[in-house]
Design a protein around this motif. Structure first.
Motif, PDB file in Angstrom:
ATOM      1  N   ARG A 188     -16.757  -9.058  -1.302  1.00  0.00           N
ATOM      2  CA  ARG A 188     -16.708  -8.699   0.125  1.00  0.00           C
ATOM      3  C   ARG A 188     -15.281  -8.667   0.670  1.00  0.00           C
ATOM      4  NH1 ARG A 188     -20.386  -6.464  -0.917  1.00  0.00           N
ATOM      5  NH2 ARG A 188     -22.489  -7.176  -0.851  1.00  0.00           N
ATOM      6  N   LYS A 189     -14.362  -9.370   0.007  1.00  0.00           N
ATOM      7  CA  LYS A 189     -12.974  -9.372   0.466  1.00  0.00           C
ATOM      8  C   LYS A 189     -12.069  -9.529  -0.752  1.00  0.00           C
ATOM      9  CE  LYS A 189      -9.666 -11.429   3.578  1.00  0.00           C
ATOM     10  NZ  LYS A 189      -9.369 -12.460   4.566  1.00  0.00           N
ATOM     11  N   VAL A 190     -11.050  -8.669  -0.815  1.00  0.00           N
ATOM     12  CA  VAL A 190     -10.090  -8.754  -1.909  1.00  0.00           C
ATOM     13  C   VAL A 190      -8.686  -8.560  -1.356  1.00  0.00           C
ATOM     14  CG1 VAL A 190     -10.367  -6.323  -2.547  1.00  0.00           C
ATOM     15  CG2 VAL A 190      -9.456  -7.914  -4.206  1.00  0.00           C
ATOM     16  N   THR A 191      -7.793  -9.426  -1.786  1.00  0.00           N
ATOM     17  CA  THR A 191      -6.380  -9.335  -1.447  1.00  0.00           C
ATOM     18  C   THR A 191      -5.599  -9.419  -2.744  1.00  0.00           C
ATOM     19  OG1 THR A 191      -6.749 -10.464   0.656  1.00  0.00           O
ATOM     20  CG2 THR A 191      -4.476 -10.383  -0.155  1.00  0.00           C
ATOM     21  N   ILE A 192      -4.780  -8.412  -2.984  1.00  0.00           N
ATOM     22  CA  ILE A 192      -3.928  -8.418  -4.167  1.00  0.00           C
ATOM     23  C   ILE A 192      -2.493  -8.290  -3.669  1.00  0.00           C
ATOM     24  CG2 ILE A 192      -3.363  -7.312  -6.358  1.00  0.00           C
ATOM     25  CD1 ILE A 192      -6.254  -6.225  -6.369  1.00  0.00           C
ATOM     26  N   GLY A 193      -1.667  -9.233  -4.039  1.00  0.00           N
ATOM     27  CA  GLY A 193      -0.313  -9.255  -3.511  1.00  0.00           C
ATOM     28  C   GLY A 193       0.762  -9.359  -4.560  1.00  0.00           C
ATOM     29  N   ASN A 194       1.966  -9.059  -4.115  1.00  0.00           N
ATOM     30  CA  ASN A 194       3.155  -9.130  -4.964  1.00  0.00           C
ATOM     31  C   ASN A 194       3.038  -8.188  -6.162  1.00  0.00           C
ATOM     32  OD1 ASN A 194       5.749 -10.112  -5.232  1.00  0.00           O
ATOM     33  ND2 ASN A 194       5.136 -11.860  -6.465  1.00  0.00           N
ATOM     34  N   ILE A 195       2.431  -7.033  -5.928  1.00  0.00           N
ATOM     35  CA  ILE A 195       2.269  -6.033  -6.988  1.00  0.00           C
ATOM     36  C   ILE A 195       3.642  -5.430  -7.284  1.00  0.00           C
ATOM     37  CG2 ILE A 195       1.146  -3.856  -7.639  1.00  0.00           C
ATOM     38  CD1 ILE A 195      -0.986  -4.566  -5.448  1.00  0.00           C
ATOM     39  N   PRO A 196       4.023  -5.352  -8.553  1.00  0.00           N
ATOM     40  CA  PRO A 196       5.328  -4.769  -8.889  1.00  0.00           C
ATOM     41  C   PRO A 196       5.432  -3.319  -8.418  1.00  0.00           C
ATOM     42  CG  PRO A 196       4.411  -5.905 -10.782  1.00  0.00           C
ATOM     43  CD  PRO A 196       3.329  -5.851  -9.734  1.00  0.00           C
ATOM     44  N   GLU A 197       6.620  -2.925  -8.018  1.00  0.00           N
ATOM     45  CA  GLU A 197       6.849  -1.594  -7.459  1.00  0.00           C
ATOM     46  C   GLU A 197       6.564  -0.465  -8.442  1.00  0.00           C
ATOM     47  OE1 GLU A 197      10.825  -1.727  -5.957  1.00  0.00           O
ATOM     48  OE2 GLU A 197      10.289  -3.040  -4.315  1.00  0.00           O
ATOM     49  N   HIS A 198       6.619  -0.729  -9.753  1.00  0.00           N
ATOM     50  CA  HIS A 198       6.379   0.344 -10.727  1.00  0.00           C
ATOM     51  C   HIS A 198       4.900   0.724 -10.847  1.00  0.00           C
ATOM     52  CE1 HIS A 198       5.616  -3.192 -13.308  1.00  0.00           C
ATOM     53  NE2 HIS A 198       4.799  -2.379 -13.961  1.00  0.00           N
ATOM     54  N   ILE A 199       4.007  -0.042 -10.254  1.00  0.00           N
ATOM     55  CA  ILE A 199       2.577   0.270 -10.281  1.00  0.00           C
ATOM     56  C   ILE A 199       2.296   1.325  -9.224  1.00  0.00           C
ATOM     57  CG2 ILE A 199       0.243  -0.639  -9.939  1.00  0.00           C
ATOM     58  CD1 ILE A 199       1.642  -1.653 -12.481  1.00  0.00           C
ATOM     59  N   ASP A 200       1.603   2.381  -9.617  1.00  0.00           N
ATOM     60  CA  ASP A 200       1.253   3.440  -8.678  1.00  0.00           C
ATOM     61  C   ASP A 200       0.161   2.933  -7.742  1.00  0.00           C
ATOM     62  OD1 ASP A 200      -0.246   5.899  -7.691  1.00  0.00           O
ATOM     63  OD2 ASP A 200       1.489   6.801  -8.710  1.00  0.00           O
ATOM     64  N   GLU A 201       0.356   3.140  -6.469  1.00  0.00           N
ATOM     65  CA  GLU A 201      -0.601   2.654  -5.481  1.00  0.00           C
ATOM     66  C   GLU A 201      -1.992   3.247  -5.696  1.00  0.00           C
ATOM     67  OE1 GLU A 201      -0.573   1.517  -0.813  1.00  0.00           O
ATOM     68  OE2 GLU A 201       0.375   3.422  -1.354  1.00  0.00           O
ATOM     69  N   SER A 202      -2.067   4.439  -6.270  1.00  0.00           N
ATOM     70  CA  SER A 202      -3.373   5.067  -6.505  1.00  0.00           C
ATOM     71  C   SER A 202      -4.228   4.248  -7.476  1.00  0.00           C
ATOM     72  CB  SER A 202      -3.204   6.497  -7.019  1.00  0.00           C
ATOM     73  OG  SER A 202      -2.570   6.508  -8.281  1.00  0.00           O
ATOM     74  N   ASP A 203      -3.603   3.523  -8.398  1.00  0.00           N
ATOM     75  CA  ASP A 203      -4.361   2.667  -9.321  1.00  0.00           C
ATOM     76  C   ASP A 203      -5.004   1.504  -8.575  1.00  0.00           C
ATOM     77  OD1 ASP A 203      -3.749   4.157 -11.678  1.00  0.00           O
ATOM     78  OD2 ASP A 203      -1.762   3.227 -11.704  1.00  0.00           O
ATOM     79  N   VAL A 204      -4.269   0.947  -7.638  1.00  0.00           N
ATOM     80  CA  VAL A 204      -4.798  -0.160  -6.839  1.00  0.00           C
ATOM     81  C   VAL A 204      -5.909   0.348  -5.920  1.00  0.00           C
ATOM     82  CG1 VAL A 204      -4.215  -1.982  -5.195  1.00  0.00           C
ATOM     83  CG2 VAL A 204      -2.525  -1.266  -6.907  1.00  0.00           C
ATOM     84  N   ILE A 205      -5.692   1.485  -5.292  1.00  0.00           N
ATOM     85  CA  ILE A 205      -6.682   2.058  -4.386  1.00  0.00           C
ATOM     86  C   ILE A 205      -7.958   2.435  -5.136  1.00  0.00           C
ATOM     87  CG2 ILE A 205      -7.167   4.005  -2.847  1.00  0.00           C
ATOM     88  CD1 ILE A 205      -4.188   3.844  -2.003  1.00  0.00           C
TER      89      ILE A 205
END
Length: 110
Positions: A67-84
């Motif tokens: 119901r709730k997810v927070t992912i933080g401090n993701i390295p800048e080389h990770i494409d945001e589309s993968d997280v989305i």
């Protein structure tokens, strides 16, 4: 991994935590969360030196009650589309993520 192999765990908050396997290697996020099927709230903040790849998000198991997810401090080389793409698996969940550059995305505001 006995710590996480319980069906009773509903909330997982791992903030800058490094879990080592039996060989002393850092365990990837997907292996840490593999056996937690009933999780409702997840907060995973990567340690500064964590080895994170795009596969980190595609290999994560599905959490049917999330119901709730927070992912933080993701390295800048990770494409945001993968997280989305990971977040889109949970249309009824509140999803938030931040990158190390302090840029953040709040899906609930779109």
């Amino acid at each position: 991994m006995k710590l996480f192999s319980s069906d009773t765990i509903k909330n997982v908050y791992l903030v800058c935590v490094v879990i080592k396997d039996e060989n002393g290697q850092d365990m990837p996020m997907d292996k840490i969360l593999h056996d937690i099927s009933n999780i409702e709230r997840l907060s995973f903040i990567f340690p500064r030196l964590a080895h994170v790849t795009a596969d980190t998000f595609t290999r994560l198991p599905y959490f049917p009650k999330l119901r709730k997810v927070t992912i933080g401090n993701i390295p800048e080389h990770i494409d945001e589309s993968d997280v989305i793409a990971f977040e889109k698996k949970y249309p009824s969940a509140s999803c938030y993520h931040t990158f190390r550059s302090n840029a953040d995305y709040d899906r609930s505001s779109n």
